[in-house]
Design an enzyme around this catalytic site. Structure first.
Site, PDB file in Angstrom:
ATOM      1  N   HIS A 173     -96.754 -28.099  -0.257  1.00  0.00           N
ATOM      2  CA  HIS A 173     -96.823 -26.346  -0.191  1.00  0.00           C
ATOM      3  C   HIS A 173     -98.134 -26.429   0.216  1.00  0.00           C
ATOM      4  CE1 HIS A 173     -92.865 -24.380  -2.927  1.00  0.00           C
ATOM      5  NE2 HIS A 173     -92.975 -24.865  -0.650  1.00  0.00           N
ATOM      6  N   GLU A 176    -101.273 -25.178  -1.844  1.00  0.00           N
ATOM      7  CA  GLU A 176    -101.898 -26.290  -3.173  1.00  0.00           C
ATOM      8  C   GLU A 176    -101.967 -26.880  -3.496  1.00  0.00           C
ATOM      9  OE1 GLU A 176     -97.779 -25.958  -4.533  1.00  0.00           O
ATOM     10  OE2 GLU A 176     -96.861 -24.061  -3.748  1.00  0.00           O
ATOM     11  N   HIS A 307     -96.835 -29.550  -8.167  1.00  0.00           N
ATOM     12  CA  HIS A 307     -96.787 -28.212  -6.740  1.00  0.00           C
ATOM     13  C   HIS A 307     -98.142 -28.045  -7.656  1.00  0.00           C
ATOM     14  CE1 HIS A 307     -93.444 -27.777  -4.225  1.00  0.00           C
ATOM     15  NE2 HIS A 307     -92.661 -29.040  -4.979  1.00  0.00           N
ATOM     16  N   GLU A 377     -95.171 -28.017 -12.321  1.00  0.00           N
ATOM     17  CA  GLU A 377     -96.540 -26.685 -11.006  1.00  0.00           C
ATOM     18  C   GLU A 377     -97.618 -27.187 -12.361  1.00  0.00           C
ATOM     19  OE1 GLU A 377     -95.742 -25.032  -8.632  1.00  0.00           O
ATOM     20  OE2 GLU A 377     -93.923 -24.448  -8.803  1.00  0.00           O
TER      21      GLU A 377
END
Ligand code: 0X9
Ligand code: ZN
Length: 428
Positions: A173, A176, A307, A377
């Site tokens: 992404h 990110e 991420h 994350e």
């Protein structure tokens, strides 16, 4: 000087208050005036459990944070319409154009752009020729190199290896950016510490890869307004790759484009949505490159995809609520995720506990290839701490925190199943 600082802080506080506290009117109904196809909003929505979060994800919202009984995420106009149709109304809604200027008050020169990622990886390989090699695993849509750094004490480049393999992936992404920094810095750390006894033992017996920038086109686009001489950055909050869609919008969500139960929930048919799954499974050169890379290396046993943000450790399944049905594997996943949680302070959970999403890297790598696969994350925990744009101060602590989990994954890669027997411990 102090006065200037105080004024800046007051201005920043006012700006934050505007972003987070003042609900804005819903977008005006369509008039004759043309609307930009890719206009998007940061929205805060009521959602009290994974089923409600999945309804929101199914409407095409990219959920980025969960906070008590609300979620924050990014929605385009069609996602807002779909939400309204199912009776879900944002409690807050802010145009990204306003939000992103608040996110980064100054340029973040410490972050590595595409060319610096490439040169750092090349320099690391050149400085450690007996251990490290550089390889290109494919090209992005716009023709940038997808570059990997390999650690193997015997095999170099694309030579085959029978050693248990591990791959660390960053920045599917675009926005990110911290998820580029972490694998890049971990690779450099591994090279610099290769002679440390515990590290050497691992590197002698493993085949290790880092691909810090899976989506270079999107990442470059996202920070194009943030030249090092810019007084203020205007990051674009871009998530996807740079595919030109037929409706004029930009990008396919690479973490919805993998071909395992593709387009079966939590991914959008709307090309303008941040979670657009693309026209077909593996339609994008970036996901094709990862697929080919993985398929050409049957020795890969573990995968970790970085991420941001929310500080979570996620494991399959993500496309359905059921747990994986291989009992020993599930026990191993849970034990490893718990260990990762202890090492980082991040919260471990099955991906779909967050929300259902189909077509992500880890479901494919586990479902098709049997590779133990995790999504981290990373920092920060919430949008209050900077969300996608936490600033350069977040780089070093996040990288440091992720050294021990990297070493743990390398340690377990010869037989990840044993984590289920040892309760996450490295030895039987
Ligand atoms: O939605 C994603 O692709 C990931 N979160 S992010 O905020 N970085 O976009 C999480 C994917 C986890 N997988 C599932 N929930 N299936
Ligand atoms: Zn992501």
């Amino acid at each position: 000087m102090k006065l200037v600082l105080a004024l800046l802080l007051v201005a920043a506080a006012a700006a934050r208050a505007d972003w987070f506290e003042a609900p804005e009117a819903a977008p005006a109904p369509e008039t004759g005036a043309p609307q930009p196809v890719d206009q998007r909003w940061w929205v805060v929505l009521p959602a009290s459990g994974s089923a409600e979060r999945t309804r929101i994800a199914n409407a095409g919202v990219s959920i980025e944070e969960v906070s008590g009984s609300t979620v924050g995420g990014v929605a385009d106009r069609r996602a807002l319409e779909r939400l309204r149709a199912i009776g879900i109304h944002p409690s807050r809604q802010t145009e990204l154009e306003k939000a992103h200027l608040l996110a980064f008050p100054q340029p973040d020169a410490a972050f590595h752009d595409y060319s610096r990622v490439k040169s750092e990886l090349a320099a690391t390989a050149a400085a450690h020729p007996k251990l490290v090699s550089l390889l290109k695993i494919g090209s992005s849509l716009q023709g940038r190199d997808l570059v990997a750094l390999r650690f193997n004490s015997d095999a170099k480049g694309t030579q085959k290896s029978a050693k248990p393999g591990v791959v660390f992936l960053g920045t599917h992404h675009a926005r990110e950016h911290l998820s580029t920094e972490v694998p890049l810095l971990l690779a450099k750390w591994l090279a610099a510490n290769a002679e440390r006894a515990d590290v050497k033992k691992l590197l002698d017996s493993r085949d290790v890869y880092f691909v810090p920038l899976v989506n270079p086109d999107g990442a470059e686009y996202d920070h194009a307004g943030c030249r090092s001489d810019a007084a203020r950055c205007s990051y674009k909050w871009h998530r996807k790759n740079m595919r030109e869609n037929s409706d004029g919008s930009r990008g396919v969500d690479l973490n919805r484009n993998y071909g395992f139960h593709w387009n079966t929930g939590g991914a959008s048919d709307d090309p303008g949505s941040d979670t657009y799954h693309g026209p077909a499974p593996f339609s994008e050169p970036e996901t094709q490159a990862v697929k080919r890379f993985v398929e050409e290396r049957p020795n890969l046993k573990a995968l970790l995809s970085y991420h941001t943000f929310s500080e979570l450790v996620l494991y399959p399944w993500g496309h359905k609520y059921d747990p994986i049905d291989d009992g020993p594997a599930l026990a191993a996943y849970k034990a490893m995720a718990t260990k990762f949680g202890e090492l980082t302070g991040y919260t471990p959970e099955q991906s779909s506990e967050l929300y259902i999403a189909s077509g992500d890297t880890t479901d494919w790598a586990w479902g098709e290839r049997g590779i133990f696969s995790f999504t981290f994350e990373l920092t920060p925990a919430s949008s209050w701490d900077g969300g996608f744009y936490p600033g350069a101060k977040a780089i070093d602590p996040t990288f440091q925190k992720n050294i021990a989990p990297m070493l743990y994954l390398l340690e377990m890669a010869d037989d990840p199943y044993r984590a289920g027997i040892t309760g996450g411990g490295a030895s039987k």
